[in-house]
Scaffold this active site. Structure first.
Site, PDB file in Angstrom:
ATOM      1  N   SER A  17       8.415  16.866 -17.045  1.00  0.00           N
ATOM      2  CA  SER A  17       8.240  17.740 -16.594  1.00  0.00           C
ATOM      3  C   SER A  17       9.112  18.955 -16.379  1.00  0.00           C
ATOM      4  O   SER A  17       8.805  17.995 -14.202  1.00  0.00           O
ATOM      5  CB  SER A  17       6.225  18.010 -16.254  1.00  0.00           C
ATOM      6  OG  SER A  17       6.469  19.240 -16.169  1.00  0.00           O
TER       7      SER A  17
ATOM      8  N   TYR B 265      -0.561  16.933 -11.161  1.00  0.00           N
ATOM      9  CA  TYR B 265       0.034  16.762 -12.610  1.00  0.00           C
ATOM     10  C   TYR B 265       1.220  17.049 -12.187  1.00  0.00           C
ATOM     11  O   TYR B 265       1.948  16.135 -12.605  1.00  0.00           O
ATOM     12  CB  TYR B 265       0.252  18.309 -13.400  1.00  0.00           C
ATOM     13  CG  TYR B 265       0.607  18.695 -14.792  1.00  0.00           C
ATOM     14  CD1 TYR B 265       0.391  17.796 -15.916  1.00  0.00           C
ATOM     15  CD2 TYR B 265       1.493  19.014 -14.263  1.00  0.00           C
ATOM     16  CE1 TYR B 265       1.570  17.876 -17.412  1.00  0.00           C
ATOM     17  CE2 TYR B 265       2.753  18.972 -15.192  1.00  0.00           C
ATOM     18  CZ  TYR B 265       2.543  18.654 -16.721  1.00  0.00           C
ATOM     19  OH  TYR B 265       2.994  18.509 -18.323  1.00  0.00           O
TER      20      TYR B 265
END
Length: 183
Positions: free
Chosen positions: A122, A135
Protein backbone atom coordinates in the site's frame (compact mmCIF):
# COMPACT_ATOMS: atom_id res chain seq x y z
CA UNK A 1 -10.69 -8.81 -9.90
CA UNK A 2 -7.09 -10.01 -9.92
CA UNK A 3 -8.15 -13.65 -10.25
CA UNK A 4 -10.43 -12.76 -13.15
CA UNK A 5 -7.64 -10.79 -14.85
CA UNK A 6 -5.17 -13.67 -14.54
CA UNK A 7 -7.77 -16.10 -15.87
CA UNK A 8 -8.48 -13.73 -18.75
CA UNK A 9 -4.81 -13.99 -19.69
CA UNK A 10 -5.06 -17.79 -19.78
CA UNK A 11 -3.73 -18.66 -16.33
CA UNK A 12 -5.13 -21.52 -14.30
CA UNK A 13 -6.09 -19.68 -11.14
CA UNK A 14 -6.23 -21.03 -7.60
CA UNK A 15 -8.26 -18.95 -5.19
CA UNK A 16 -7.29 -19.49 -1.56
CA UNK A 17 -9.84 -18.04 0.83
CA UNK A 18 -10.95 -18.53 4.41
CA UNK A 19 -14.51 -18.45 3.06
CA UNK A 20 -14.85 -21.43 0.71
CA UNK A 21 -18.15 -20.13 -0.65
CA UNK A 22 -16.57 -16.85 -1.81
CA UNK A 23 -13.69 -18.75 -3.39
CA UNK A 24 -16.12 -21.06 -5.17
CA UNK A 25 -18.06 -18.05 -6.48
CA UNK A 26 -14.92 -16.59 -8.07
CA UNK A 27 -13.92 -19.98 -9.50
CA UNK A 28 -17.41 -20.39 -10.99
CA UNK A 29 -17.24 -16.90 -12.55
CA UNK A 30 -13.89 -17.78 -14.11
CA UNK A 31 -15.36 -21.03 -15.47
CA UNK A 32 -18.34 -19.13 -16.94
CA UNK A 33 -15.85 -16.93 -18.77
CA UNK A 34 -14.10 -20.00 -20.18
CA UNK A 35 -11.18 -20.09 -17.77
CA UNK A 36 -9.77 -22.67 -15.40
CA UNK A 37 -9.93 -22.17 -11.65
CA UNK A 38 -9.81 -24.07 -8.40
CA UNK A 39 -10.93 -22.81 -4.99
CA UNK A 40 -9.25 -23.94 -1.79
CA UNK A 41 -10.29 -23.12 1.75
CA UNK A 42 -7.42 -22.18 4.02
CA UNK A 43 -6.46 -19.87 6.84
CA UNK A 44 -3.35 -18.23 5.40
CA UNK A 45 -2.33 -17.01 8.86
CA UNK A 46 -1.74 -20.63 9.94
CA UNK A 47 1.39 -22.33 8.66
CA UNK A 48 -0.14 -25.81 8.71
CA UNK A 49 -3.03 -24.59 6.57
CA UNK A 50 -0.64 -22.97 4.09
CA UNK A 51 1.39 -26.18 3.99
CA UNK A 52 -1.76 -28.05 3.00
CA UNK A 53 -2.34 -25.53 0.20
CA UNK A 54 1.17 -26.18 -1.11
CA UNK A 55 0.62 -29.95 -1.01
CA UNK A 56 -2.71 -29.58 -2.82
CA UNK A 57 -1.17 -27.38 -5.50
CA UNK A 58 1.70 -29.80 -6.00
CA UNK A 59 -0.75 -32.71 -6.32
CA UNK A 60 -3.32 -31.03 -8.54
CA UNK A 61 -1.19 -28.72 -10.69
CA UNK A 62 2.39 -29.86 -10.23
CA UNK A 63 3.71 -26.30 -10.24
CA UNK A 64 3.20 -22.69 -9.18
CA UNK A 65 4.23 -19.89 -11.53
CA UNK A 66 2.73 -16.81 -9.88
CA UNK A 67 1.87 -16.07 -6.26
CA UNK A 68 -0.34 -13.03 -5.67
CA UNK A 69 -0.41 -12.30 -1.94
CA UNK A 70 -3.41 -10.05 -1.53
CA UNK A 71 -5.09 -11.11 1.71
CA UNK A 72 -5.28 -8.19 4.07
CA UNK A 73 -7.09 -6.18 6.67
CA UNK A 74 -7.29 -2.42 7.15
CA UNK A 75 -7.37 -0.86 10.60
CA UNK A 76 -7.83 2.85 11.16
CA UNK A 77 -7.16 3.44 14.83
CA UNK A 78 -4.86 5.85 16.64
CA UNK A 79 -1.89 4.33 18.41
CA UNK A 80 -3.33 5.22 21.83
CA UNK A 81 -6.37 3.00 21.15
CA UNK A 82 -4.44 0.12 19.58
CA UNK A 83 -4.48 -3.20 21.41
CA UNK A 84 -2.25 -6.24 21.32
CA UNK A 85 -5.11 -8.12 19.66
CA UNK A 86 -5.22 -5.44 16.95
CA UNK A 87 -1.48 -5.90 16.43
CA UNK A 88 -1.80 -9.66 16.00
CA UNK A 89 -4.82 -9.41 13.69
CA UNK A 90 -3.17 -6.90 11.35
CA UNK A 91 0.31 -8.39 11.36
CA UNK A 92 -0.92 -11.97 11.03
CA UNK A 93 -3.05 -11.30 7.98
CA UNK A 94 -1.03 -8.55 6.30
CA UNK A 95 2.48 -9.89 6.92
CA UNK A 96 2.60 -13.41 8.32
CA UNK A 97 0.23 -14.75 5.65
CA UNK A 98 2.43 -13.47 2.81
CA UNK A 99 5.54 -14.79 4.53
CA UNK A 100 4.00 -18.26 5.00
CA UNK A 101 2.68 -18.40 1.43
CA UNK A 102 6.13 -17.52 0.12
CA UNK A 103 7.83 -20.01 2.44
CA UNK A 104 5.68 -22.86 1.16
CA UNK A 105 5.15 -21.90 -2.50
CA UNK A 106 8.52 -20.49 -3.56
CA UNK A 107 10.08 -24.00 -3.47
CA UNK A 108 7.43 -25.07 -6.01
CA UNK A 109 8.37 -22.10 -8.20
CA UNK A 110 12.06 -22.92 -8.00
CA UNK A 111 11.33 -26.55 -8.90
CA UNK A 112 9.40 -25.31 -11.95
CA UNK A 113 12.32 -23.15 -13.09
CA UNK A 114 11.18 -19.81 -11.69
CA UNK A 115 8.17 -17.66 -11.05
CA UNK A 116 6.81 -14.38 -9.82
CA UNK A 117 5.75 -13.20 -6.37
CA UNK A 118 3.36 -10.25 -6.33
CA UNK A 119 2.83 -8.80 -2.87
CA UNK A 120 0.07 -6.26 -2.47
CA UNK A 121 1.34 -3.56 -0.13
CA UNK A 122 0.00 0.00 0.00
CA UNK A 123 1.08 3.59 -0.35
CA UNK A 124 0.64 3.58 3.42
CA UNK A 125 3.75 1.42 3.60
CA UNK A 126 5.74 4.15 1.85
CA UNK A 127 4.31 7.40 3.22
CA UNK A 128 2.64 8.49 6.42
CA UNK A 129 -1.12 8.74 6.84
CA UNK A 130 -2.93 9.65 10.05
CA UNK A 131 -4.35 7.05 12.42
CA UNK A 132 -3.14 3.90 10.65
CA UNK A 133 0.08 3.01 12.50
CA UNK A 134 -0.44 -0.77 12.47
CA UNK A 135 -1.66 -0.88 8.88
CA UNK A 136 1.24 1.31 7.73
CA UNK A 137 3.75 -0.81 9.64
CA UNK A 138 2.34 -4.00 8.13
CA UNK A 139 2.47 -2.66 4.58
CA UNK A 140 5.98 -1.28 5.16
CA UNK A 141 6.94 -4.77 6.28
CA UNK A 142 5.57 -6.18 3.00
CA UNK A 143 7.72 -3.74 1.02
CA UNK A 144 10.82 -4.80 3.00
CA UNK A 145 9.90 -8.49 2.73
CA UNK A 146 9.52 -8.17 -1.03
CA UNK A 147 12.95 -6.60 -1.39
CA UNK A 148 14.45 -9.40 0.67
CA UNK A 149 12.68 -12.08 -1.39
CA UNK A 150 13.96 -10.49 -4.61
CA UNK A 151 17.53 -10.66 -3.32
CA UNK A 152 17.19 -14.19 -1.96
CA UNK A 153 15.39 -15.84 -4.87
CA UNK A 154 16.30 -13.80 -7.95
CA UNK A 155 19.19 -16.18 -8.60
CA UNK A 156 16.61 -18.99 -8.78
CA UNK A 157 14.51 -17.21 -11.39
CA UNK A 158 11.87 -16.01 -8.93
CA UNK A 159 10.98 -12.32 -9.22
CA UNK A 160 9.41 -10.47 -6.31
CA UNK A 161 7.50 -7.22 -6.68
CA UNK A 162 5.31 -5.17 -4.37
CA UNK A 163 2.38 -3.19 -5.68
CA UNK A 164 1.56 -0.17 -3.53
CA UNK A 165 -1.88 1.05 -4.53
CA UNK A 166 -3.79 3.95 -3.08
CA UNK A 167 -7.32 3.35 -1.76
CA UNK A 168 -9.04 0.92 -4.11
CA UNK A 169 -12.74 0.15 -4.41
CA UNK A 170 -12.92 -3.22 -2.67
CA UNK A 171 -15.41 -4.75 -0.22
CA UNK A 172 -12.87 -4.09 2.56
CA UNK A 173 -12.79 -0.36 1.76
CA UNK A 174 -16.58 -0.23 1.49
CA UNK A 175 -16.91 -1.83 4.96
CA UNK A 176 -14.45 0.74 6.30
CA UNK A 177 -16.43 3.67 4.90
CA UNK A 178 -19.68 2.19 6.24
CA UNK A 179 -18.12 2.03 9.72
CA UNK A 180 -17.42 5.77 9.77
CA UNK A 181 -20.34 7.57 11.44
CA UNK A 182 -20.67 10.23 8.72
CA UNK A 183 -19.87 7.74 5.92
Amino acid sequence: ATALAFAGEGATVVIVDLDRQKGDQVAEEIARQGGNALALEADVTKEASVGQVAEELQTQLGRVDILDNNAGVFLMKPLSATTTDDFHQVMDLNVKAALMMCKHLVPLMIAAGGGSIINIASLSGLRARPNVPLYAASKGAIVALTRSLAVDFGKDGVRANAICPAATATPMLERHYESIPDG
